[in-house]
Design an enzyme around this catalytic site. Structure first.
Site, PDB file in Angstrom:
ATOM      1  N   TYR A 129       5.433  -3.515  -8.408  1.00 35.74           N
ATOM      2  CA  TYR A 129       5.295  -2.543  -7.312  1.00 35.74           C
ATOM      3  C   TYR A 129       5.887  -3.101  -6.013  1.00 35.74           C
ATOM      4  O   TYR A 129       6.701  -2.438  -5.359  1.00 35.74           O
ATOM      5  CB  TYR A 129       3.821  -2.189  -7.104  1.00 35.74           C
ATOM      6  CG  TYR A 129       3.606  -1.303  -5.901  1.00 35.74           C
ATOM      7  CD1 TYR A 129       3.906   0.055  -5.940  1.00 35.74           C
ATOM      8  CD2 TYR A 129       3.137  -1.831  -4.699  1.00 35.74           C
ATOM      9  CE1 TYR A 129       3.743   0.871  -4.829  1.00 35.74           C
ATOM     10  CE2 TYR A 129       2.970  -1.026  -3.584  1.00 35.74           C
ATOM     11  CZ  TYR A 129       3.275   0.317  -3.654  1.00 35.74           C
ATOM     12  OH  TYR A 129       3.123   1.116  -2.548  1.00 35.74           O
TER      13      TYR A 129
ATOM     14  N   ASP B 198       2.294  -6.035   7.450  1.00 38.60           N
ATOM     15  CA  ASP B 198       1.585  -6.748   6.371  1.00 38.60           C
ATOM     16  C   ASP B 198       0.347  -5.942   5.985  1.00 38.60           C
ATOM     17  O   ASP B 198      -0.744  -6.185   6.498  1.00 38.60           O
ATOM     18  CB  ASP B 198       1.124  -8.137   6.854  1.00 38.60           C
ATOM     19  CG  ASP B 198       2.272  -9.070   7.203  1.00 38.60           C
ATOM     20  OD1 ASP B 198       3.435  -8.731   6.942  1.00 38.60           O
ATOM     21  OD2 ASP B 198       1.996 -10.154   7.752  1.00 38.60           O
TER      22      ASP B 198
END
Lengths: 123, 123
Positions: free
Chosen positions: B14, B95
């Site tokens: 992914y 992030d």
């Protein structure tokens, strides 16, 4: 809804008290009807009495914690941190990722901890 | 239930495809009836058509990703990673911490991404 700053403050306080507080200190951050699923996939602890019993197990241990990062989204947060537990010469280090939801007063309404025994580092 | 290794392999794939794949490559990792809530607190995208449309937005962008850590628990995983997007001289670094659940074949049945605009670093 709790602000992102309120949520971050509760997460910091949570990681601090898991590292150096009593079970009562930790449980005070939770709503009375909160749920704790630790690790994810196990039966949740529901309500202050059950949650106190859960954290009482770590209360006598020589431990410390360190917060790595927090991500807040809506009334939820995900954060990564480290728990180090010491028994004599031996240390057990675990870096879980926890997910929490919060009520309008910034109290924790649910906690789910992502980790498994594979993640425990013994040194 | 998918094994922890299957789950870790899907998470790695992914993050790789978000960094360098097409929307179709990414969506192939999801169940047909999967849900994507990104960021947490927004309306989920349900099913392959809606999820393809969601990832199509990043397909034309110059981007790269890096996986930081994965924690697997039961049929779920939480992981932290970095997405860097470039527009000419400018870079946008995010992030997130994502949480996924998986079906018995290791396909993603749900994704929830924890981040907010506050976490976006422009450089």
């Amino acid at each position: 809804m709790a602000s992102a700053d309120d949520i971050r403050a509760t997460v910091r306080k949570y990681v601090e008290t898991v590292g150096a507080g009593t079970a009562a200190d930790i449980v005070a951050l939770y709503r009375e009807d909160a749920t704790v699923e630790d690790p994810v996939g196990t039966e949740p602890h529901v309500g202050h009495a059950a949650i106190t019993e859960f954290y009482a197990a770590i209360e006598p241990l020589d431990r410390s914690t360190e917060l790595f990062s927090i991500r807040v989204a809506g009334n939820s947060a995900a954060f990564s941190f480290r728990v180090v537990t010491r028994f004599g010469e031996q240390t057990f280090t675990l870096d879980p990722i926890d997910v929490m939801t919060f009520d309008e007063d910034g109290r924790i309404s649910s906690m789910r901890a992502f980790w498994s025994q594979d993640d425990m580092v013994t040194g």
